[in-house]
Design an enzyme around this catalytic site. Structure first.
Site, PDB file in Angstrom:
ATOM      1  N   ASN A 385      -3.892  -2.468   4.873  1.00 26.21           N
ATOM      2  CA  ASN A 385      -4.156  -2.175   3.648  1.00 26.21           C
ATOM      3  C   ASN A 385      -3.499  -0.617   3.390  1.00 26.21           C
ATOM      4  O   ASN A 385      -2.621  -0.511   2.711  1.00 26.21           O
ATOM      5  CB  ASN A 385      -5.613  -2.254   3.613  1.00 26.21           C
ATOM      6  N   ASP A 386      -3.965   0.453   3.923  1.00 24.75           N
ATOM      7  CA  ASP A 386      -3.433   1.609   3.839  1.00 24.75           C
ATOM      8  C   ASP A 386      -1.982   1.674   4.030  1.00 24.75           C
ATOM      9  O   ASP A 386      -1.674   2.612   3.349  1.00 24.75           O
ATOM     10  CB  ASP A 386      -4.292   2.592   4.716  1.00 24.75           C
ATOM     11  N   VAL A 387      -1.248   0.986   5.024  1.00 26.21           N
ATOM     12  CA  VAL A 387       0.078   1.299   5.208  1.00 26.21           C
ATOM     13  C   VAL A 387       0.872   0.487   4.149  1.00 26.21           C
ATOM     14  O   VAL A 387       2.137   0.869   4.147  1.00 26.21           O
ATOM     15  CB  VAL A 387       0.250   0.496   6.642  1.00 26.21           C
ATOM     16  N   ALA A 426      -9.732   3.512   5.529  1.00 19.09           N
ATOM     17  CA  ALA A 426      -9.678   4.872   5.209  1.00 19.09           C
ATOM     18  C   ALA A 426     -10.594   4.792   3.820  1.00 19.09           C
ATOM     19  O   ALA A 426     -10.746   5.957   3.541  1.00 19.09           O
ATOM     20  CB  ALA A 426      -8.224   5.605   4.858  1.00 19.09           C
TER      21      ALA A 426
END
Lengths: 459, 102
Positions: A385-387, A426
């Site tokens: 997700n965040d990456v 996050a």
């Protein structure tokens, strides 16, 4: 120290350097591990047998027992562990090394009263050893899920920093007075243990790779300090090698997450404001089903898979390899894009995919693959997700702004597999999911990928 | 100040080794492909178990009647050798899995 012992230590030291060097290249890594291990065996055997002390047999038996017991436990744990649990195990082993250093310091303290040089090494060995021990245990507990709570005390970092400064001041005072009081040294040990807990406890799971790497480096430093204490070169060089290598890896991890090392040690760590941008309306999402997604990939020229830790949690490493092989058979060019902090420790995702027999030459690092996304027909994001969150590039208010990401948004089509629409680790919304080129394939990674595989088989 | 100069001149050899070893460690690790980060970390972790030598020295040098030193040394050896053997074994297991197919 006899000359034969010195020569053996010299050989062991060279073996350590050579082994570590070879560990850094895929083709020679296995040999590197063997060379370093042989060096260690040699150094341990020489320490036991080459000296001019009169040692009663009972002590020899005790040493032998301790070695056998520890080797059996360590070997058993290494064989039993699942690859997804690797970060926990490394953490635990690391903690044991730190504890060993602290115990040595406890014994040596009473033997070296009044010697300031030795006092300094002993006291710092005890404190660093204690911090790595308790810190690693907390990291271990957080990684395996038995310690969950992230404490939210105001000014937590300030309190922590004052505490470590107080420990250092007290340690300096202890050494300079040359006291022989055992209670003081146990107090320092206890303070180190408490600080290790306080240091790691507030750190969020996503930041664990940095912490493990840092603790690993600290154990090396503790070993090196013990080496100074005994004027033992193999311990000194071995420990420093680990210490400086660990710092380099830690810095590499920090870069991967857009944090500075200073911020890791003294700063607001893992406690960034995650509310930013959370309630922004980002548009609508498009759902897809396995059969449509399979068609998209079947007729693509090239597919890039972006695996995240969610893939490992769902135990979907094997089925994704099956998918990759199936697509390759159909003439599709398939690659994996690996973000530096994918997984729970540096390089963890590579190990997990290697375990399911993925050819490591298909695993492409972020810098090398980012320019290829724009010529890619389909990107399949699984459990990440965040990456892949474009907010890292274009939303200065986002907590991850500036973090290097995989530019999946540049591809022609994006398929995202997620269980639900919940935000990532996050806690940040991801505008990639609302991109007009993106379709969402909801479901457990293992089931969704298995469906994709069976759809592809029927085409 | 004099104390510091005295300290440096007494320990010059150790200081040299310390500084050179730091540079060797940095140079050896630089530019490692991410694929090997985990095995490298666990290999380095095994190396830090070199502290077990110190624990062995504690046991060798302690009086056979000094049960405090012997007991702590014993635990130190057990923990240290777990770090060493477990670390190298698990690194070997991981590396076993990396293969390139042709």
């Amino acid at each position: 120290m006899s000359i034969s012992l010195s020569i053996i230590y010299l050989i062991a030291t060279v073996a350590f350097i050579l082994g570590l060097k070879k560990l850094g290249h895929p083709a020679t890594a296995k040999n590197g591990n063997l060379i370093a291990a042989s060096g260690m065996a040699l150094a341990i055997a020489a320490t036991i047998f080459i000296h001019d002390l009169q040692i009663p047999t009972s002590v020899y038996i005790l040493i032998g027992l301790a070695l056998l017991l520890g080797a059996a436990i360590g070997g058993w744990m290494a064989v039993k562990v699942k690859m997804t649990k690797m970060p926990e195990l490394v953490s635990l082993f690391n903690g044991f090394g730190g504890a060993s250093a602290a115990l040595i310091g406890l014994v040596e303290f009473s033997k070296n009263v009044g010697d300031k040089m030795q006092g300094t090494t002993i006291v710092s060995g005890i404190i660093i050893g204690a911090i790595t021990f308790s810190g690693s245990l907390i990291a271990w507990g957080k990684l395996n899920g038995s310690i969950k709570s992230v404490v939210a005390i105001p000014r937590y970092n300030t309190i922590n920093n004052i505490f470590i400064l107080a420990i250092i001041a007290f340690a300096v005072f202890t050494v300079s007075t040359g006291t022989s009081n055992q209670a003081i040294i146990f107090g320092l040990l206890g303070a180190g243990l408490v600080y290790g807990i306080l240091f790691v406890l507030p750190i969020g799971g996503a930041d664990m790779p940095v912490v493990i790497s840092l603790l690993n480096s600290l154990t090396g430093i503790a070993a090196a300090i013990t080496g100074i204490l005994y004027s033992n070169m193999v311990m000194l060089v071995g420990g420093i090698l680990v210490g400086s290598a660990g710092i380099i890896l830690t810095i590499a991890m920090c870069k991967g997450m857009n944090r500075t090392l200073g911020a890791v040690i003294f700063g607001a760590f893992g406690g960034t404001d995650t509310a930013a941008g959370a309630d922004k309306r980002l548009g609508t999402i498009k759902k897809t089903n396995p059969s449509d997604a399979a068609i998209m990939m079947n007729y693509a020229n090239n597919v890039i898979i972006v695996p995240g830790y969610g893939l490992a949690v769902a135990q979907a490493q094997h089925v994704i390899h099956e998918l990759e092989e199936l697509l390759t058979e159909k003439g599709v060019d398939v690659k994996y894009a690996i973000h530096p902090v994918a997984g729970r420790m540096p390089g963890h995702m590579n190990v997990l995919l290697a375990e399911s027999n993925v050819d490591y030459s298909l695993l492409v690092e972020m810098e090398d693959i980012n320019s290829h996304f724009k010529n890619t027909d389909v990107v399949l994001v699984v459990g990440a997700n965040d990456v892949v969150n474009p907010a890292a590039h274009n939303d200065p208010s986002s907590p991850i702004y500036g973090m290097p990401i995989l530019d999946a948004e540049n591809a022609k089509h994006i398929i995202v597999n997620k269980r639900t629409m919940n935000a990532g680790y996050a806690g940040i919304e991801n505008e990639l999911f609302y991109n007009s080129k993106t379709v969402m394939l909801f479901g457990d990674a293992k089931d969704a990928l298995a469906d994709l595989v069976s759809e592809l088989k029927n085409m | 100040m004099n104390g510091l100069i005295q300290f440096i001149s007494d320990n010059l050899q150790i200081i040299y080794i310390l500084i050179l070893a730091i540079f060797v460690g940095v140079e050896v690790i630089k530019n490692i492909p991410a694929v090997l980060h985990t095995p490298l970390m666990s290999g380095a972790n095994a190396l830090s178990g070199v502290v077990v030598i110190g624990a062995i020295l504690v046991m060798l040098q302690s009086d056979p009647d000094d049960y405090f030193a012997l007991a702590l040394g014993f635990i130190g050896v057990v923990l240290g050798i777990i770090n060493v053997v477990g670390g190298f074994a698990v690194t070997g297991r991981m590396l076993q899995m990396f293969k390139k197919k042709n």
